[in-house]
Design a protein around this motif. Structure first.
Motif, mmCIF file in Angstrom:
data_model
loop_
_atom_site.group_PDB
_atom_site.id
_atom_site.type_symbol
_atom_site.label_atom_id
_atom_site.label_comp_id
_atom_site.label_asym_id
_atom_site.label_seq_id
_atom_site.Cartn_x
_atom_site.Cartn_y
_atom_site.Cartn_z
ATOM 1 N N VAL A 1 -6.464 -2.278 22.688
ATOM 2 C CA VAL A 1 -6.220 -3.716 22.789
ATOM 3 C C VAL A 1 -6.691 -4.344 21.483
ATOM 4 C CG1 VAL A 1 -6.464 -3.835 25.309
ATOM 5 C CG2 VAL A 1 -8.500 -4.090 23.865
ATOM 6 N N TYR B 1 -13.634 -8.966 23.901
ATOM 7 C CA TYR B 1 -12.364 -9.669 24.078
ATOM 8 C C TYR B 1 -12.398 -11.093 23.536
ATOM 9 C CZ TYR B 1 -10.447 -6.051 27.129
ATOM 10 O OH TYR B 1 -9.961 -4.885 27.624
ATOM 11 N N MET C 1 -12.445 2.569 14.034
ATOM 12 C CA MET C 1 -13.385 2.510 15.154
ATOM 13 C C MET C 1 -14.719 1.941 14.649
ATOM 14 S SD MET C 1 -11.626 3.919 17.576
ATOM 15 C CE MET C 1 -12.914 3.855 18.806
ATOM 16 N N ALA C 2 -15.303 1.060 15.428
ATOM 17 C CA ALA C 2 -16.624 0.528 15.074
ATOM 18 C C ALA C 2 -17.179 -0.267 16.245
ATOM 19 C CB ALA C 2 -16.528 -0.388 13.849
ATOM 20 N N SER D 1 -17.035 -4.020 20.751
ATOM 21 C CA SER D 1 -16.253 -2.964 20.148
ATOM 22 C C SER D 1 -15.530 -3.662 19.003
ATOM 23 C CB SER D 1 -15.245 -2.396 21.152
ATOM 24 O OG SER D 1 -14.285 -1.654 20.430
ATOM 25 N N SER E 1 -18.787 3.266 17.154
ATOM 26 C CA SER E 1 -17.760 2.804 18.099
ATOM 27 C C SER E 1 -18.407 1.796 19.039
ATOM 28 C CB SER E 1 -17.216 3.977 18.919
ATOM 29 O OG SER E 1 -18.226 4.455 19.796
ATOM 30 N N THR F 1 -13.697 -2.315 16.988
ATOM 31 C CA THR F 1 -12.398 -1.644 16.936
ATOM 32 C C THR F 1 -11.261 -2.608 17.271
ATOM 33 O OG1 THR F 1 -13.617 0.198 17.931
ATOM 34 C CG2 THR F 1 -11.231 0.401 17.865
ATOM 35 N N LYS F 2 -11.562 -3.614 18.081
ATOM 36 C CA LYS F 2 -10.529 -4.482 18.647
ATOM 37 C C LYS F 2 -10.301 -5.699 17.743
ATOM 38 C CE LYS F 2 -10.439 -1.356 21.704
ATOM 39 N NZ LYS F 2 -11.667 -0.962 22.313
ATOM 40 N N THR G 1 -16.831 2.246 29.864
ATOM 41 C CA THR G 1 -18.163 1.699 30.151
ATOM 42 C C THR G 1 -18.543 1.978 31.606
ATOM 43 O OG1 THR G 1 -17.523 -0.059 28.631
ATOM 44 C CG2 THR G 1 -19.595 -0.338 29.778
HETATM 45 C C1 LIG Z 1 -14.485 -4.385 26.428
HETATM 46 C C2 LIG Z 1 -14.654 -3.085 25.749
HETATM 47 N N1 LIG Z 1 -15.896 -2.658 25.457
HETATM 48 C C3 LIG Z 1 -16.109 -1.492 24.840
HETATM 49 C C4 LIG Z 1 -15.050 -0.658 24.491
HETATM 50 C C5 LIG Z 1 -15.346 0.628 23.812
HETATM 51 O O1 LIG Z 1 -15.158 0.484 22.440
HETATM 52 P P1 LIG Z 1 -14.729 1.683 21.473
HETATM 53 O O2 LIG Z 1 -13.393 2.123 21.910
HETATM 54 O O3 LIG Z 1 -14.771 1.049 20.114
HETATM 55 O O4 LIG Z 1 -15.756 2.749 21.631
HETATM 56 C C6 LIG Z 1 -13.747 -1.067 24.761
HETATM 57 C C7 LIG Z 1 -12.615 -0.189 24.393
HETATM 58 O O5 LIG Z 1 -11.515 -0.349 24.821
HETATM 59 C C8 LIG Z 1 -13.538 -2.310 25.401
HETATM 60 O O6 LIG Z 1 -12.306 -2.733 25.692
#
Ligand SMILES: Cc1ncc(COP(=O)(O)O)c(C=O)c1O
Lengths: 272, 443
Positions: free
Chosen positions: B378, B194, B225-226, B213, B93, B215-216, B122
């Motif tokens: 997001v 982002y 998730m990654a 992330s 993640s 994941t986004k 974070t």
């Molecule tokens: C900018 C940012 N960094 C890190 C993360 C954490 O990532 P993850 O949800 O894949 O663990 C997020 C999750 O929303 C995020 O928006």
């Protein structure tokens, strides 16, 4: 480890094992503008298997101090000085690209010191493309980008590094840009371009010699490598398909397998 | 025709090509055009010598999928290539990528300077969890460039930030903060989730470690998730004695010095050899493959995300139900010029806006939109909305909300790649409901 040669500090990787005077010595000599880091997938094996494995940074390169040496002949003498500086009487040499010119010249100059010679992507002469040479001498980072393009074969351009997670074109670029380009790559390219004694030096070599060449090598094509090998008595040649000039990384395992067999046969390790 | 000699140009593959091909050679994988999913825990050794060689890092290869896996390896190389980095390490993640980065860099007793505008998870990691490991942080507002310098202490080991803070869209001046970090002999770590490398390559602006992330937007489809950490390869770990675990012989690997041995890839090698071995947040090969599918269309999707976002900014800015809009493309955004410089390909698809009518209006809007999904994520291909004051941050009073950069009327919007007219039509339904919150049913 660090030691001094001609008053300047030299860095050499020992492959992650402490230096031990009792073990036979192998010296790895990197190519133009690069550092000891290009050998990481070969040196560690020898270090763990009964050898002193020294991947040197040439003067002015990587972590070594001093100014870059301006000719292949000076570099050849310097390699011989390295052998003395670490307290050995003899060594096996392994060179890549420009490192092949250096090790051929060194073997020819110091026949009693050099026990085996292994050449990766070597040739008897490496005339430089004038535009590339001028870019490097003018400190233009494009010289590094062009070198990385030409030095990797079509397959290597996709990546697929043997060490998971590493992208070798960018790693090579970072190595070549880690010091001032004109003082490393620029000086090296000029030294390669000036060096004319490769074929003559090769004719004098008597120790066991291995050449590893690659079919997609644009910088030192197979034809040139074979020409050099044909001048060395009894030279062994291994040709790798689908691989470019950066064979130490592109086909690291294959290179190690061939090198291992050649060196352990002709220059046995200290058995533990 | 001119007889001028053709200028020499490097022909290494470019961004869109790397998105599809980097890190993978079909001829080494039974000719399989797609990246195979290596659904396995472990890998055969040729013989005892081979096993020892792999464990000693004498040669490349795989041992056990907690440490590395061929499918995951393709993803790592691909992201490294897109970022212009030397190496990367994928994790289960985004949070584990951040944690592993910090644990690779720091020891108990160390300190970090951290931007105060970060993803909430974070913030918790830096504020509450890392102190349990003896690692302390000082938070600095992202626009307070000098503040980063002032916060550096003797035991500071790095600066961490998100390029565009969430949800306030405050941009940190990455080139200047990188210089501050480098003058102090410490690395700059940037969470660029982002932006993705399509919008910004932080290494070009001085960052040393980039974290995503995945994941986004990188995976992009809201399926997996990654996370990943990517190394720039320029930072010199040996310039001072601040990083002994990088530069001194490491007991866990026969006295290996990562910096000496692996130079521009030392950080990733250590994060894998030590962090993955000991903490183990490995990415599953299936999820790595899912992310790779997303990355294949990264630039196509990001263009559409950004153009839809700019359309939405225009639409919202003119809307009678909207009090304010925050996005770096808005001309009076305080970081408008910096955004142009750091994000030339588009300003991203995260928008925050204030809905007239405060909290009740926000609730009504969220409860009535039909196309936009109400959820805590997001960077999906689909449009996502959330009203922090009534959802994720509902326990907070006005003052605490303000400190977190939030307000009762704020809606956070992650613009998807649907047809722009359909998104606008959906928002009209939400706004209509928001204007008469008590007359519209939630059902
Ligand atoms: C900018 C940012 N960094 C890190 C993360 C954490 O990532 P993850 O949800 O894949 O663990 C997020 C999750 O929303 C995020 O928006």
């Amino acid at each position: 480890m660090k030691f001094k040669v001609n008053g300047h500090e030299v860095f050499a990787s020992t492959g992650g094992r402490p230096f031990d005077k009792k073990k036979p010595l192998i010296i790895f000599v990197h190519g133009s503008g690069l550092t000891h880091m290009t050998w990481v997938l070969q040196t560690r094996y020898f270090a763990f298997h009964g050898y002193n494995s020294l991947a040197v940074d040439l003067p002015g390169h990587g972590l070594s101090s001093g100014a870059s040496l301006k000719s292949i002949e000076e570099m050849a003498d310097w390699v011989s000085d390295v052998i003395d500086a670490v307290g050995h009487k003899e060594a096996s040499l392994v060179g890549h690209s420009q490192g092949c010119l250096v090790t051929v010249e060194c073997t020819s100059r110091y026949p009693n010191k050099i026990k085996t010679l292994s050449l990766m992507g070597g040739a008897g002469a490496i005339p430089m493309n004038p535009e590339l040479l001028s870019l490097a001498e003018n400190n233009d980072p494009k010289a590094v980008d062009l070198m990385m393009d030409w030095a990797h074969g079509p397959a290597g351009h996709f990546g697929g590094h043997p060490v998971p997670g590493l992208y070798h074109i960018n790693t090579g670029t970072m190595l070549a840009k880690s010091r001032t380009i004109q003082n490393t790559l620029g000086v090296d390219f000029r030294a390669c371009d000036n060096y004319k004694n490769g074929f003559e030096a090769a004719k004098t070599i008597k120790c066991p010699t291995l050449s590893i060449l690659a079919t997609d090598d644009k910088m030192c094509p197979v034809k040139e490598g074979k020409k050099l090998a044909s001048l060395i008595d009894g030279s062994q040649v291994d040709i790798i398909d689908n691989c470019g000039h950066m064979m130490l990384l592109e086909e690291a395992d294959r290179v190690l397998t061939v090198l291992k067999k050649f060196i352990t046969t002709n220059y046995p390790p200290l058995s533990s | 025709m001119s007889d001028k000699k053709k200028e020499l140009k490097p022909n290494t593959y470019k961004f869109d090509t790397l998105s599809l091909h980097a890190g993978y050679q079909p001829h080494k994988n039974a000719g399989s055009r797609q990246v195979p999913i290596y659904q396995t825990t472990s890998y055969l050794f040729d013989d005892v010598d081979h096993a020892a060689a792999l464990f000693n890092l004498e040669r490349g290869g795989h041992i056990y999928s907690r440490i590395s896996n061929p499918t995951v390896g393709v993803l790592e190389e691909r992201v490294a290539s897109l970022e212009g980095g030397t190496a990367a390490l994928a994790t289960s993640s985004g949070m584990s990528a951040i944690f592993l980065t910090v644990m690779t860099l720091c020891e108990a007793g160390d300190h970090l300077v951290v931007s105060s505008q970060l993803y909430g998870g974070t913030v918790n990691l830096f504020r509450l969890t890392l102190p349990k490991f003896g690692i302390k942080c000082t938070f600095v507002k992202p626009r307070d460039t000098e503040g980063f310098k002032k916060a550096i202490q003797k035991n500071t080991k790095g600066i961490f930030g998100e390029l565009v803070g969430n949800p306030g869209n405050e941009i940190m001046n990455m080139p200047e903060i990188a210089k501050i970090a480098h003058d102090a002999g410490i690395p700059l770590m940037v969470d660029a989730t982002y932006q993705t490398p399509y919008l910004c390559k932080p290494f070009e602006h001085g960052a040393d470690i980039v974290i995503h992330s995945l994941t986004k937007w990188m995976a992009g489809h809201g399926s997996s998730m990654a996370g990943i950490l990517v190394e720039g390869g320029k930072f010199d770990w040996m310039q001072n004695d601040k990083f002994p675990t990088m530069t001194k012989p490491y007991e866990g690997y026969h006295g290996l010095s990562f910096a000496e041995e692996f130079g521009p890839t030392a950080f990733t090698m250590k994060a894998r050899a030590e962090g993955m071995r000991d903490f183990g947040p490995c990415l599953s090969p299936q999820n790595a493959w899912n992310v790779l599918q997303g990355i294949e269309t990264l630039s196509v999707r990001m263009k559409k995300h950004c153009s839809n976002a700019e359309e939405m900014v225009k639409y919202l800015s003119k809307h009678e139900s909207v009090a304010w809009v925050s996005h770096p493309s808005v001309p009076d955004h305080p970081d408008h010029e910096l955004a142009k410089k750091l994000l030339p390909n588009g300003r991203g698809s995260m928008i925050a806006f204030g809905i007239k009518g405060g909290k009740d209006a926000g609730v009504a809007f969220i409860n009535n939109v039909k196309l936009a999904s109400h959820l805590a994520n997001v960077g999906d291909t689909r449009t996502l909305v959330i009203h922090p004051a009534s959802g994720t941050h509902s326990q907070m009073d006005e003052a605490t909300l303000k400190f977190a950069g939030l307000s009762h009327d704020m809606i956070r919007l992650s613009v998807g790649i649907e047809d722009i007219d359909d998104i606008k039509n959906d928002f009209e339904i939400g706004f209509r409901a928001a204007r008469k919150p008590r007359l519209v049913s939630n059902q």
